[in-house]
Design an enzyme around this catalytic site. Sequence first.
Site, PDB file in Angstrom:
ATOM      1  N   ASP A  59       0.876  -1.170   0.000  1.00 62.34           N
ATOM      2  CA  ASP A  59       0.000   0.000   0.000  1.00 62.34           C
ATOM      3  C   ASP A  59       0.914   1.221   0.000  1.00 62.34           C
ATOM      4  OD1 ASP A  59      -2.332   1.678   0.452  1.00 62.34           O
ATOM      5  OD2 ASP A  59      -1.593   1.871   2.501  1.00 62.34           O
ATOM      6  N   LYS A  60       0.421   2.367  -0.480  1.00 58.66           N
ATOM      7  CA  LYS A  60       1.280   3.555  -0.530  1.00 58.66           C
ATOM      8  C   LYS A  60       1.178   4.385   0.745  1.00 58.66           C
ATOM      9  CE  LYS A  60       0.129   7.401  -2.448  1.00 58.66           C
ATOM     10  NZ  LYS A  60       0.427   8.365  -1.341  1.00 58.66           N
ATOM     11  N   THR A  61      -0.005   4.952   0.974  1.00 58.93           N
ATOM     12  CA  THR A  61      -0.164   5.898   2.073  1.00 58.93           C
ATOM     13  C   THR A  61       0.017   5.231   3.430  1.00 58.93           C
ATOM     14  OG1 THR A  61      -1.759   7.095   0.708  1.00 58.93           O
ATOM     15  CG2 THR A  61      -1.689   7.652   3.040  1.00 58.93           C
ATOM     16  N   THR A  89      -2.797   0.964  -4.485  1.00 56.27           N
ATOM     17  CA  THR A  89      -3.237   2.089  -3.654  1.00 56.27           C
ATOM     18  C   THR A  89      -4.569   2.668  -4.113  1.00 56.27           C
ATOM     19  OG1 THR A  89      -2.614   4.304  -2.864  1.00 56.27           O
ATOM     20  CG2 THR A  89      -1.856   3.688  -5.052  1.00 56.27           C
ATOM     21  N   LYS A 110      -9.028  -3.927  -4.249  1.00 57.96           N
ATOM     22  CA  LYS A 110      -7.711  -4.356  -3.744  1.00 57.96           C
ATOM     23  C   LYS A 110      -7.719  -5.853  -3.485  1.00 57.96           C
ATOM     24  CE  LYS A 110      -5.365  -0.491  -1.499  1.00 57.96           C
ATOM     25  NZ  LYS A 110      -4.703  -0.045  -0.276  1.00 57.96           N
ATOM     26  N   ASP A 130      -1.622  -0.575   5.974  1.00 54.74           N
ATOM     27  CA  ASP A 130      -1.846   0.005   7.301  1.00 54.74           C
ATOM     28  C   ASP A 130      -3.266   0.477   7.530  1.00 54.74           C
ATOM     29  OD1 ASP A 130      -1.784   2.276   5.579  1.00 54.74           O
ATOM     30  OD2 ASP A 130      -1.276   3.542   7.289  1.00 54.74           O
TER      31      ASP A 130
END
Length: 694
Positions: free
Chosen positions: A388-390, A537, A565, A584
């Site tokens: 995941d990015k953020t 993401t 996702k 997260d």
Amino acid sequence: MDKDKHMNHNHENHQDEGMEHTHNSNNDDQGHEEMDHDNANHEGHEDHHAMMVEDFKRRFFFSLIITIPILLLSPMIQGFLGADWRFTGDSYILFALSTILFIYGGKPFITGARDELKKKSPAMMTLIAFAISVAYVYSASTVFILKGNDFFWELATLIVIMLLGHWIEMKSVMGASKALDELLKLMPEKAHLIKENGEIVDVLVKQLRTGDTILVKPGEKIPIDGIVYDGTSAVNESMLTGESLPVEKESGDEVTGGSINIDGVLKFKVSKTGDDTFLSKVVRLVREAQESKSNTQRLADIAAKWLFYIAVTAGTITFVIWFSITKDINFAITRAVTVIIISCPHALGLATPLVTAVSTSIGAKRGLLIKNRAAFENARKINAVVFDKTGTLTEGEFGITDIHEVGVSQEELLTIAYSVEANSEHPIAKGIVKEGKKLNLKTREVQNYQNLTGQGLKATVDGKEIMAVSPGYMRREKIEFDVNHYERLAQEGKTVVFILQDHELIGYIALSDIIRDTAKQAVTTLKSMNIESIMLTGDNQKVASYVGKKLGIDTVIAEVLPQEKSDKITELLKEGKKVAMTGDGVNDAPSLAKADLGIAIGAGTDVAIETADVILVRSNPLDVVNILKLSKATYKKMVQNLAWATGYNIIALPLAAGVLYNQGIIISPAMGAVFMSLSTIIVAINARFLKIDE
């Protein structure tokens, strides 16, 4: 959720949406709704696990105490020690103590074997239950029927060591998933209901019905899904959708339960309740993923399964051959029982639990908390890591990346911006304030602070009007700025804040979600290990592509919703990939549950943490590499230990079966005990040498 509305806003819209500020954040920390949800049994599951650990501990110590007199009363052990403590009726006392031990200490293995055989998948419990049952029945027979040496001492030591092994392992990895309970905690318990006469009353969220009108104040969680009919505000949906920037909401827009209203007051009509809400769908996805996740067999269970087949086969063959040769049923049974008992070595009970305890300890010291042992052991096969990015590859909060001053010094520009933004709770403002504090800048007195809806803010500093505004405002007011430079920053996914003094541009500040220092190193190291890195993401394509390019990630999949996702993970699994998912947020929970290995960043939501198989306490992407290395090292050490634990069978089994009987060579139970003790000691020492290859 209106996907087009949410996903297809361009970057400049982001800028305008992200600029409305506030200095008022009445964050009511509300409890979660008490729901009679079937997922509440997850908490019960954790309690059950703790009770099982306590049960094994209690059975171990009780069995250990009983084992001492059993060993002292055993004729075989007395002969081995060169002592004679025999007395009339001692065999009956030995039988009574062993019966108590077999029933109480052996119960977990008997019931475990029953469950394994029901599934037609014999493993560790079946092997242990078979060995102790044969030892008990044969030994009891020697007391009342047959002539021969009993194996009560073998029964006792086998039960004690196997109980110890299970207790060590369960204690070292105790923890159960509470993901679905944590999802429910995201929802406020109460909502501000607007009655038909305009009166506002607080009601329980579970009492809300479709069409009810709700008021949400600045800083509060949105209690349920709905459609805005009055007000404008920026809403933080990052934990739900992965979108790093706040999303501006106005009349006609959808809002999602669990997201946070940042600045303005919103009024909306409830559009979905119960199982139709966004979070309920996420709950359903997580549950389905957890139920469908393959129940991978532990390495020790695979070894135990084959030893069980070997024990049954070798024991049967030994009995048939010796009975056909000697016609002596007593001798044939003794040989067969010796073979069966030797097939279940004591060291097998400690081979993997000791490695488990050591690897868990090493992981904990490095901030790697292992929850699902089976998934962790199989992590050695991982060939694709999805990030995941953020909040995972990035910090999950804004930081300044570029400063461009016009007619003032950079320090002066930052001081002015810092002074004004210090009054705001907006994520962008927090990024500027964080930089100001880091540089030890002193704030100036701010007067006449005003929030400009959809544009930014203005205030008076040192008698001059200061404004922090969006690119849209600059264009509408026809204030000149370096458009080419701005476009380059926008293409990199950065948010730009323009600072005006008395309506003249004195500079602009670019911010973005800061990439973690170790993220690039993690991706590079994974590449060197022939493991593919993929970014998945909910953030917009421009931002995701920029981050992916900076980190060297070849595959970037952006603008995906939680269920999408999860579907992407399914696609990768169908391609034959062994997938680890690192995330997260709430939006990552279904994917974490579905992947072969779910890895949660420790700074993330409780939902992600409870759903994952492994937790990275330090929120360091490089620890993804460490967990894979630890898995490989743990597996290698387990294989070594299982080899030591069972390897002596290659010699001991044929000798116990009597293949060299005519040559006068036959293994005695006492010699078998020596072999077993030696392999147990080697296994214990070998486990201590486990380490991660740097």
